[in-house]
Design an enzyme around this catalytic site. Sequence first.
Site, short mmCIF file in Angstrom:
data_model
loop_
_atom_site.label_atom_id
_atom_site.label_comp_id
_atom_site.label_asym_id
_atom_site.label_seq_id
_atom_site.Cartn_x
_atom_site.Cartn_y
_atom_site.Cartn_z
N LYS A 103 34.46 52.55 38.20
CA LYS A 103 34.42 51.98 36.89
C LYS A 103 34.46 53.64 35.42
CE LYS A 103 30.88 48.97 34.92
NZ LYS A 103 30.71 47.36 36.08
N1 GLU Z 1 32.69 44.75 35.17
C1 GLU Z 1 33.00 43.00 36.13
C2 GLU Z 1 31.91 43.67 36.63
O1 GLU Z 1 31.20 44.77 37.19
C3 GLU Z 1 34.34 43.16 36.37
C4 GLU Z 1 34.96 44.35 36.79
C5 GLU Z 1 36.73 43.25 36.95
O2 GLU Z 1 37.06 42.68 36.76
O3 GLU Z 1 37.54 44.69 37.31
O4 GLU Z 1 32.05 43.30 38.03
#
Ligand code: GLU
Length: 410
Positions: A103
């Site tokens: 993240k």
């Molecule tokens: N931000 C989204 C999540 O928390 C999507 C992450 C992604 O598609 O890699 O799952």
Amino acid sequence: MKNAFEAAGQYFEEAASVMDLSPNMKKLLLTPERELKVQVAMKLDNGNIATFVGYRIQHNSARGPMKGGLRYHHEVDSDEVLALASLMTWKTAVVDLPYGGAKGGINVRPKDLSTDELERLTRKFVDELHDVIGPDKDIPAPDMGTNAQVMAWFMNQYEKFHGFNPACVTGKPAELYGAEGREEATGRGVGILTQALLRKYQRTAEGATIAIQGFGNVGTFTADYLSRAGAKIIAISDVSGAILNRDGIDVAAALAYAKTNGSLSGFSGGERLSNEGLLALDVDVLIPAALGGVLTEENANDVRAKFIIEAANGPTTPEADMIFRKREIVVLPDILANAGGVTVSYFEWVQNQQYFRWDLERVREELEKTMSRSFDKVWSLAVEKRIHLRTAAYLLGIGRVGRATVLGGI
Ligand code: GLU
């Protein structure tokens, strides 16, 4: 109230003790592989220089390249990013995508920046980050405060260093190597699993009353999907406050209003209500679809919903979770409920690598398959081991990551 990092740790611990995980394995699975903190300095439109702090935390790669969103929000810090990175590791494992978890984000209020400034900020962030990113290393995607346009700038800047590389990031615009249906995917997945959960209790979405906290990407597509399935969306909210209409909000009108006006402020399709009031409504289903840490020990006893679907990441603190268990309120956990987004991100990455495009119908079909299969697996684990859905989801996720680690060897 616990912060996101402690909360994620506590949920992990509970599953780890059910699994009898060794202390060494626990430590290995909790420790992030790499933490990057960078200065993102840029020129504002008025000529002044502004400095922001950016993060990318790569938590675990045992099952594949790391995957997870980029958040632009003024509360982003390293604890939050680490907690969210670990949630991505378990999430990709729960839905069985060949990915690890990561993240990132920038501590910034994106609404305070012009479009040009946002673009410069994103490009500058890529300049600092590009070495540790890539289709086989770590693939960012949208999260709170970012969108398809930000991903397009991200890809373009990344390609200046590494050449043609659409699979370096997902959630791009459909016109620029993005997947059809990526934007709606998280909300659609939430809708599909809300129906799946209701069916287990001999209920359907038809006529069910629903309150949704948050009217951003996830909240809007969830509301749209569930209202089309016949549910009555009686309350929605955004930063401007909440709207209540016991006969059911006209979701299409609310969507059109928010699009034109930037928020629900002034929307006349219901009476005004506080955000806290929304969480305490007497509804069948409550869907937190905004920030983390909104359901706490202070308000958990006021919740009157029978089901809580965690469309947001980390909306429930462990203290609130304990209260919901005692009160027999069923919670569908984030690492399963909102996995539709990363699932369609995976489809996008696959298409980019194959130079091939799927149509919307195929994306939706495959999404439904992945979400339903994962839900069934978590549900049967919960029944078999007599544990709550959250613990079952963690058990499945941690088990898969643990086995990959052991098979691959250290
Ligand atoms: N931000 C989204 C999540 O928390 C999507 C992450 C992604 O598609 O890699 O799952």
